[in-house]
Write a protein that holds these residues in place. Structure first.
Motif, PDB file in Angstrom:
ATOM      1  N   VAL A  10       0.840  -1.199   0.000  1.00 37.35           N
ATOM      2  CA  VAL A  10       0.000   0.000   0.000  1.00 37.35           C
ATOM      3  C   VAL A  10       0.874   1.247   0.000  1.00 37.35           C
ATOM      4  O   VAL A  10       0.597   2.217  -0.717  1.00 37.35           O
ATOM      5  CB  VAL A  10      -0.947   0.006   1.222  1.00 37.35           C
ATOM      6  CG1 VAL A  10      -1.791   1.278   1.233  1.00 37.35           C
ATOM      7  CG2 VAL A  10      -1.838  -1.223   1.219  1.00 37.35           C
ATOM      8  N   SER A  11       1.953   1.232   0.776  1.00 33.92           N
ATOM      9  CA  SER A  11       2.820   2.410   0.847  1.00 33.92           C
ATOM     10  C   SER A  11       3.485   2.673  -0.494  1.00 33.92           C
ATOM     11  O   SER A  11       3.687   3.824  -0.884  1.00 33.92           O
ATOM     12  CB  SER A  11       3.875   2.250   1.945  1.00 33.92           C
ATOM     13  OG  SER A  11       4.842   1.288   1.591  1.00 33.92           O
ATOM     14  N   ALA A  22      -6.795  12.554  -4.346  1.00 39.57           N
ATOM     15  CA  ALA A  22      -6.050  11.561  -5.118  1.00 39.57           C
ATOM     16  C   ALA A  22      -5.470  10.487  -4.215  1.00 39.57           C
ATOM     17  O   ALA A  22      -5.506   9.294  -4.534  1.00 39.57           O
ATOM     18  CB  ALA A  22      -4.947  12.241  -5.927  1.00 39.57           C
ATOM     19  N   ARG A  23      -4.930  10.896  -3.061  1.00 36.68           N
ATOM     20  CA  ARG A  23      -4.343   9.915  -2.146  1.00 36.68           C
ATOM     21  C   ARG A  23      -5.419   9.002  -1.561  1.00 36.68           C
ATOM     22  O   ARG A  23      -5.217   7.793  -1.436  1.00 36.68           O
ATOM     23  CB  ARG A  23      -3.573  10.620  -1.032  1.00 36.68           C
ATOM     24  CG  ARG A  23      -2.276  11.240  -1.491  1.00 36.68           C
ATOM     25  CD  ARG A  23      -1.558  11.939  -0.346  1.00 36.68           C
ATOM     26  NE  ARG A  23      -1.041  11.002   0.626  1.00 36.68           N
ATOM     27  CZ  ARG A  23       0.137  10.380   0.530  1.00 36.68           C
ATOM     28  NH1 ARG A  23       0.910  10.575  -0.511  1.00 36.68           N
ATOM     29  NH2 ARG A  23       0.541   9.559   1.477  1.00 36.68           N
ATOM     30  N   VAL A  24      -6.569   9.571  -1.188  1.00 40.47           N
ATOM     31  CA  VAL A  24      -7.648   8.745  -0.639  1.00 40.47           C
ATOM     32  C   VAL A  24      -8.060   7.676  -1.641  1.00 40.47           C
ATOM     33  O   VAL A  24      -8.186   6.493  -1.296  1.00 40.47           O
ATOM     34  CB  VAL A  24      -8.855   9.617  -0.249  1.00 40.47           C
ATOM     35  CG1 VAL A  24     -10.098   8.753  -0.036  1.00 40.47           C
ATOM     36  CG2 VAL A  24      -8.555  10.395   1.018  1.00 40.47           C
ATOM     37  N   ARG A  25      -8.257   8.073  -2.871  1.00 37.08           N
ATOM     38  CA  ARG A  25      -8.733   7.105  -3.871  1.00 37.08           C
ATOM     39  C   ARG A  25      -7.656   6.076  -4.214  1.00 37.08           C
ATOM     40  O   ARG A  25      -7.957   4.907  -4.436  1.00 37.08           O
ATOM     41  CB  ARG A  25      -9.230   7.847  -5.100  1.00 37.08           C
ATOM     42  CG  ARG A  25     -10.503   8.639  -4.779  1.00 37.08           C
ATOM     43  CD  ARG A  25     -11.215   9.192  -6.007  1.00 37.08           C
ATOM     44  NE  ARG A  25     -12.540   9.644  -5.608  1.00 37.08           N
ATOM     45  CZ  ARG A  25     -12.826  10.877  -5.209  1.00 37.08           C
ATOM     46  NH1 ARG A  25     -11.875  11.785  -5.176  1.00 37.08           N
ATOM     47  NH2 ARG A  25     -14.042  11.205  -4.854  1.00 37.08           N
ATOM     48  N   GLU A  29      -8.210   2.081  -3.420  1.00 32.83           N
ATOM     49  CA  GLU A  29      -8.063   1.039  -4.438  1.00 32.83           C
ATOM     50  C   GLU A  29      -7.077  -0.030  -3.995  1.00 32.83           C
ATOM     51  O   GLU A  29      -7.283  -1.224  -4.215  1.00 32.83           O
ATOM     52  CB  GLU A  29      -7.611   1.668  -5.750  1.00 32.83           C
ATOM     53  CG  GLU A  29      -8.682   2.510  -6.431  1.00 32.83           C
ATOM     54  CD  GLU A  29      -8.155   3.266  -7.641  1.00 32.83           C
ATOM     55  OE1 GLU A  29      -6.975   3.024  -8.012  1.00 32.83           O
ATOM     56  OE2 GLU A  29      -8.905   4.073  -8.206  1.00 32.83           O
ATOM     57  N   SER A  30      -5.996   0.396  -3.365  1.00 33.35           N
ATOM     58  CA  SER A  30      -4.996  -0.550  -2.888  1.00 33.35           C
ATOM     59  C   SER A  30      -5.553  -1.412  -1.754  1.00 33.35           C
ATOM     60  O   SER A  30      -5.301  -2.619  -1.683  1.00 33.35           O
ATOM     61  CB  SER A  30      -3.752   0.207  -2.420  1.00 33.35           C
ATOM     62  OG  SER A  30      -2.729  -0.672  -2.036  1.00 33.35           O
ATOM     63  N   LEU A  31      -6.330  -0.794  -0.862  1.00 30.47           N
ATOM     64  CA  LEU A  31      -6.897  -1.522   0.269  1.00 30.47           C
ATOM     65  C   LEU A  31      -7.959  -2.524  -0.147  1.00 30.47           C
ATOM     66  O   LEU A  31      -8.232  -3.486   0.571  1.00 30.47           O
ATOM     67  CB  LEU A  31      -7.504  -0.540   1.275  1.00 30.47           C
ATOM     68  CG  LEU A  31      -6.534   0.320   2.078  1.00 30.47           C
ATOM     69  CD1 LEU A  31      -7.313   1.320   2.922  1.00 30.47           C
ATOM     70  CD2 LEU A  31      -5.639  -0.535   2.949  1.00 30.47           C
ATOM     71  N   SER A  40     -16.027   2.022   0.253  1.00 28.99           N
ATOM     72  CA  SER A  40     -15.183   2.457   1.367  1.00 28.99           C
ATOM     73  C   SER A  40     -14.926   3.943   1.223  1.00 28.99           C
ATOM     74  O   SER A  40     -15.202   4.539   0.179  1.00 28.99           O
ATOM     75  CB  SER A  40     -13.862   1.687   1.371  1.00 28.99           C
ATOM     76  OG  SER A  40     -13.155   1.881   0.163  1.00 28.99           O
ATOM     77  N   GLY A  41     -14.400   4.529   2.269  1.00 31.30           N
ATOM     78  CA  GLY A  41     -14.119   5.955   2.207  1.00 31.30           C
ATOM     79  C   GLY A  41     -13.308   6.414   3.397  1.00 31.30           C
ATOM     80  O   GLY A  41     -12.966   5.633   4.292  1.00 31.30           O
TER      81      GLY A  41
END
Length: 247
Positions: A10-11, A22-25, A29-31, A40-41
């Motif tokens: 993820v990192s 952008a970072r949240v999305r 997606e990675s999670l 999720s959000g």
């Protein structure tokens, strides 16, 4: 791939991604491969009722859902659990707060979860309520609860998600230049770690970001304290803010 490798992946996925949305999305997606969910959000919740910022995984959020989140936040069973433990960043499974029969009769279920078409939720905080603003990831499912293994995985993910939290990443001060670091006798790596300590990150979170072991990070912290002549992170951050930013 083992759990640690999955967590570290993820990192790498978010490395270099800037901007809160952008970072949240990217993180979401990675999670999704680790904690699959219907949606999720990421939520940033203040002390004042209605002070909620919500960024969901799928495109623009529906205004009616955002309004419902703001309206019901203070009555949400998970939010009440956070209020009982304001220092905690342990993940919270909604089904551990209420039995399903009780939950289906709850006002938050009627006003919010029916709108989202979901029943089960797992909240994974990255900043505790005691800090003044609760920041948390939420994962929702319609037909299947999160099991104990997924709850344990969420605990493993927490230090990393705290480290790559979008707001923390956007507001973290720039790393001191080698010349400024040298003024305090710190190496470039020690100056970098000192900045993260000042931002409230734990040794485990710093280890995820710098991709070294927590033991190595702890050794760096010991060297930082010795060079600055302090014994705790607050004193180190205050002293460094003066030394490392002075022209």
């Amino acid at each position: 791939m083992d759990v640690r490798a999955q967590v570290l992946s993820v990192s790498y996925d978010v490395d270099g991604v800037v901007g809160t949305d952008a970072r949240v999305r990217t993180i979401a997606e990675s999670l999704d491969g680790l904690l699959p969910s219907d949606h999720s959000g990421w939520a940033d919740i203040g002390a004042v009722p209605g002070d909620v910022t919500l960024i969901a995984r799928y495109g623009p959020e529906r205004p009616v859902i955002v309004d419902a989140v703001k309206r019901t936040a203070d009555a949400h069973p998970t939010m009440l659990a956070f209020r009982r433990r304001p220092q905690s960043v342990d993940p919270i499974r909604l089904s551990d707060q209420l039995e399903l029969r009780q939950w289906r009769r709850h006002e938050v279920y009627s006003d919010l979860f029916r709108l989202m078409g979901t029943t089960y939720q797992l909240a994974l905080p990255v900043r505790p309520l005691a800090s003044g603003r609760l920041r948390t990831w939420v994962f929702n499912r319609a037909h299947r609860d999160f099991d104990d293994d997924e709850l344990e995985l969420a605990r493993r993910l927490q230090p990393l998600l705290a480290a790559v939290d979008p707001v923390a990443a956007d507001t973290r001060p720039a790393v001191a230049s080698p010349a400024l670091a040298a003024r305090s006798g710190l190496t470039a790596r020690e100056a970098e770690i000192l900045g993260m300590l000042g931002d409230g990150m734990t040794a485990h979170s710093i280890a995820y970001v710098t991709r070294v072991s927590p033991r190595t990070v702890q050794k760096h912290i010991e060297h930082i304290y010795a060079k600055l002549g302090v014994h705790d992170r607050v004193s180190a951050a205050l002293l460094a803010a003066d030394r490392l930013t002075r022209p």
